[in-house]
Write an enzyme that holds these catalytic residues in place. Sequence first.
Site, PDB file in Angstrom:
ATOM      1  N   SER A  36     -10.783  -0.772   4.426  1.00  0.00           N
ATOM      2  CA  SER A  36      -9.691  -0.962   5.585  1.00  0.00           C
ATOM      3  C   SER A  36      -8.908   0.766   6.374  1.00  0.00           C
ATOM      4  O   SER A  36      -8.584   1.046   5.187  1.00  0.00           O
ATOM      5  CB  SER A  36      -8.407  -2.371   5.283  1.00  0.00           C
ATOM      6  OG  SER A  36      -9.156  -3.034   5.583  1.00  0.00           O
ATOM      7  N   GLU A  81      -3.813   3.547   6.515  1.00  0.00           N
ATOM      8  CA  GLU A  81      -4.148   3.151   4.987  1.00  0.00           C
ATOM      9  C   GLU A  81      -4.813   4.715   4.333  1.00  0.00           C
ATOM     10  O   GLU A  81      -4.589   4.602   3.642  1.00  0.00           O
ATOM     11  CB  GLU A  81      -4.776   1.544   5.083  1.00  0.00           C
ATOM     12  CG  GLU A  81      -4.589   1.119   3.666  1.00  0.00           C
ATOM     13  CD  GLU A  81      -5.480   0.415   3.004  1.00  0.00           C
ATOM     14  OE1 GLU A  81      -5.026  -0.819   3.911  1.00  0.00           O
ATOM     15  OE2 GLU A  81      -6.120  -0.221   2.554  1.00  0.00           O
ATOM     16  N   ARG A 113       0.975  -0.758  -0.249  1.00  0.00           N
ATOM     17  CA  ARG A 113      -0.047  -0.211  -0.228  1.00  0.00           C
ATOM     18  C   ARG A 113       1.109   1.424   0.212  1.00  0.00           C
ATOM     19  O   ARG A 113       0.389   1.784   0.261  1.00  0.00           O
ATOM     20  CB  ARG A 113      -1.246   0.153   0.880  1.00  0.00           C
ATOM     21  CG  ARG A 113      -1.572  -0.943   1.226  1.00  0.00           C
ATOM     22  CD  ARG A 113      -3.140  -1.149  -0.039  1.00  0.00           C
ATOM     23  NE  ARG A 113      -3.870  -2.417   0.865  1.00  0.00           N
ATOM     24  CZ  ARG A 113      -3.593  -3.788  -0.171  1.00  0.00           C
ATOM     25  NH1 ARG A 113      -2.075  -3.604  -0.740  1.00  0.00           N
ATOM     26  NH2 ARG A 113      -4.403  -4.723   0.244  1.00  0.00           N
TER      27      ARG A 113
HETATM   28  C1  LIG Z   1     -15.607  -0.880   0.923  1.00  0.00           C
HETATM   29  C2  LIG Z   1     -14.353  -0.553   0.303  1.00  0.00           C
HETATM   30  C3  LIG Z   1     -13.308  -1.467   0.052  1.00  0.00           C
HETATM   31  C4  LIG Z   1     -12.316  -1.503  -0.084  1.00  0.00           C
HETATM   32  N1  LIG Z   1     -11.219  -2.362  -0.388  1.00  0.00           N
HETATM   33  C5  LIG Z   1     -10.156  -2.132  -0.754  1.00  0.00           C
HETATM   34  C6  LIG Z   1      -8.911  -3.302  -0.559  1.00  0.00           C
HETATM   35  O1  LIG Z   1      -9.381  -4.599  -0.814  1.00  0.00           O
HETATM   36  N2  LIG Z   1      -7.638  -2.918  -1.220  1.00  0.00           N
HETATM   37  C7  LIG Z   1      -6.840  -2.062  -1.584  1.00  0.00           C
HETATM   38  O2  LIG Z   1      -5.977  -1.619  -1.675  1.00  0.00           O
HETATM   39  N3  LIG Z   1      -8.253  -1.257  -1.277  1.00  0.00           N
HETATM   40  C8  LIG Z   1      -9.308  -1.404  -0.917  1.00  0.00           C
HETATM   41  N4  LIG Z   1      -9.575   0.064  -0.702  1.00  0.00           N
HETATM   42  C9  LIG Z   1      -9.778   1.454  -0.470  1.00  0.00           C
HETATM   43  C10 LIG Z   1      -9.305   2.081  -1.827  1.00  0.00           C
HETATM   44  O3  LIG Z   1     -10.586   1.794  -2.732  1.00  0.00           O
HETATM   45  C11 LIG Z   1      -7.795   1.877  -3.137  1.00  0.00           C
HETATM   46  O4  LIG Z   1      -7.008   2.602  -2.139  1.00  0.00           O
HETATM   47  C12 LIG Z   1      -8.267   2.710  -4.173  1.00  0.00           C
HETATM   48  O5  LIG Z   1      -7.417   1.788  -4.824  1.00  0.00           O
HETATM   49  C13 LIG Z   1      -8.224   4.025  -3.827  1.00  0.00           C
HETATM   50  O6  LIG Z   1      -8.830   4.531  -5.359  1.00  0.00           O
HETATM   51  P1  LIG Z   1      -9.824   6.089  -5.067  1.00  0.00           P
HETATM   52  O7  LIG Z   1     -10.174   6.215  -7.490  1.00  0.00           O
HETATM   53  O8  LIG Z   1     -10.680   6.017  -4.824  1.00  0.00           O
HETATM   54  O9  LIG Z   1      -8.129   6.755  -4.870  1.00  0.00           O
HETATM   55  P2  LIG Z   1      -9.148   8.530  -4.118  1.00  0.00           P
HETATM   56  O10 LIG Z   1      -9.529   7.470  -3.487  1.00  0.00           O
HETATM   57  O11 LIG Z   1     -10.240   9.594  -4.902  1.00  0.00           O
HETATM   58  O12 LIG Z   1      -7.407   8.685  -3.844  1.00  0.00           O
HETATM   59  C14 LIG Z   1      -6.671   8.214  -3.259  1.00  0.00           C
HETATM   60  C15 LIG Z   1      -5.173   8.370  -2.887  1.00  0.00           C
HETATM   61  O13 LIG Z   1      -4.587   8.471  -4.547  1.00  0.00           O
HETATM   62  C16 LIG Z   1      -4.274   9.324  -5.008  1.00  0.00           C
HETATM   63  N5  LIG Z   1      -4.509  10.013  -6.458  1.00  0.00           N
HETATM   64  C17 LIG Z   1      -6.072   9.200  -6.836  1.00  0.00           C
HETATM   65  N6  LIG Z   1      -5.604   9.435  -7.791  1.00  0.00           N
HETATM   66  C18 LIG Z   1      -4.289   9.385  -9.073  1.00  0.00           C
HETATM   67  C19 LIG Z   1      -3.398   9.391  -9.899  1.00  0.00           C
HETATM   68  N7  LIG Z   1      -4.190  10.155 -11.221  1.00  0.00           N
HETATM   69  N8  LIG Z   1      -2.694  10.493  -9.906  1.00  0.00           N
HETATM   70  C20 LIG Z   1      -1.606  10.047  -8.703  1.00  0.00           C
HETATM   71  N9  LIG Z   1      -2.394   9.798  -6.907  1.00  0.00           N
HETATM   72  C21 LIG Z   1      -3.218  10.135  -7.580  1.00  0.00           C
HETATM   73  C22 LIG Z   1      -5.629  10.515  -4.482  1.00  0.00           C
HETATM   74  O14 LIG Z   1      -4.345  12.171  -4.637  1.00  0.00           O
HETATM   75  C23 LIG Z   1      -4.666  10.204  -2.641  1.00  0.00           C
HETATM   76  O15 LIG Z   1      -4.049  10.103  -2.084  1.00  0.00           O
HETATM   77  C24 LIG Z   1     -11.619  -0.380  -0.536  1.00  0.00           C
HETATM   78  C25 LIG Z   1     -12.235   0.828  -0.111  1.00  0.00           C
HETATM   79  C26 LIG Z   1     -13.978   0.859   0.081  1.00  0.00           C
HETATM   80  C27 LIG Z   1     -14.591   1.638   0.126  1.00  0.00           C
END
Ligand SMILES: Cc1cc2nc3c(=O)[nH]c(=O)nc-3n(C[C@H](O)[C@H](O)[C@H](O)COP(=O)(O)OP(=O)(O)OC[C@H]3O[C@@H](n4cnc5c(N)ncnc54)[C@H](O)[C@@H]3O)c2cc1C
Length: 309
Positions: free
Chosen positions: A227, A297, A178
């Site tokens: 998480s 995380e 992560r």
């Molecule tokens: C119900 C649920 C279950 C989940 N299960 C998992 C799981 O099993 N495994 C897991 O790893 N995560 C899980 N997550 C967390 C989350 O979905 C992941 O971390 C996901 O990758 C975040 O993507 P996002 O587009 O929502 O990023 P955001 O939340 O919008 O951003 C997260 C970070 O990434 C950065 N970012 C976003 N886009 C870019 C880009 N294009 N370039 C550079 N930086 C960028 C943002 O600035 C921020 O710092 C879960 C979340 C939920 C709500």
Amino acid sequence: MTALREPAWHWPKPDLRGELRFEESLSEHTSWRAGGPAERFYLPADRDDLMVFLRALPTDEHLFWLGLGSNLLVRDGGIRGTVICTRNRLKALRRSGEDRVYAEAGVPCALVAKFCAEQGLAGAEFLAGIPGTLGGALAMNAGAFGGETWSLVQGVTSVDRFGTVRERVPSDFAIGYRTVRGPVGEWFLAAELGLAPDENAASRSKIKALLARRNETQPTHQPSCGSVFRNPEGDHAARLIEASGLKGIRIGGACVSEKHANFIINTGSATAKDIETLVFHVQAEVRQRQGVELLPEVRIVGSPAPEAK
Ligand SMILES: Cc1cc2nc3c(=O)[nH]c(=O)nc-3n(C[C@H](O)[C@H](O)[C@H](O)COP(=O)(O)OP(=O)(O)OC[C@H]3O[C@@H](n4cnc5c(N)ncnc54)[C@H](O)[C@@H]3O)c2cc1C
């Protein structure tokens, strides 16, 4: 036309096709459904439009990139400067070779998983249950059920704040659990993913099984960020939180899930402050009772709400 709040901004630029919003509530754009506004919020029309926007941006403007907001706690005072939202905007997704798929940063992970399965390509199934964009998954090295985003990455396209685009290889980044550290001041535009042939046509059923397992073990229908804490080496954050007797505890509208102790859910009225206070309360209790320091995380960003006078 919305009045501009900063004289340095000369808007509209005739050559921009995206949408600029002001004081956009980020609770609408985060899975916790809490948090303050973005001072400016840009929805690019596409990648070319984003380049024009970045090149027009005042050089001292603070920039924040947002995907689906599924790993973010935005404090109640919101984010100053400009938030660039890639969701549904950078959405190219195509097969780019025999075992390759090209996807832009705003494509939802679930769509990448489905597309690969439909193309007869295996290896991306774990992405099906991650409710974020590919850009967020690249930034987080998101993973599940033994799979990790960067294990698929063959190359990425990045951009800096001046709109300079670069092709990068995985060795340009330090990848961990992560965590992803790479060239400072660059964001992800797209990635080239390497897959394997889906010999037994098993990808679709694997996706179904993984989603069913999630629904059984996680409160997937309540607002959360997944998480909250990383799993410490050799243990599980959820086990430590449960063993500390913290399941179900609440601060304001934020509550530690009864279904999965590493999830904090918004029961409907939580402020970002409620959630943040609960995150650090859980961390302190686990430290005191189990002697383990849990590391968040989720990314906590933005400013606290101004104190009421
Ligand atoms: C119900 C649920 C279950 C989940 N299960 C998992 C799981 O099993 N495994 C897991 O790893 N995560 C899980 N997550 C967390 C989350 O979905 C992941 O971390 C996901 O990758 C975040 O993507 P996002 O587009 O929502 O990023 P955001 O939340 O919008 O951003 C997260 C970070 O990434 C950065 N970012 C976003 N886009 C870019 C880009 N294009 N370039 C550079 N930086 C960028 C943002 O600035 C921020 O710092 C879960 C979340 C939920 C709500």
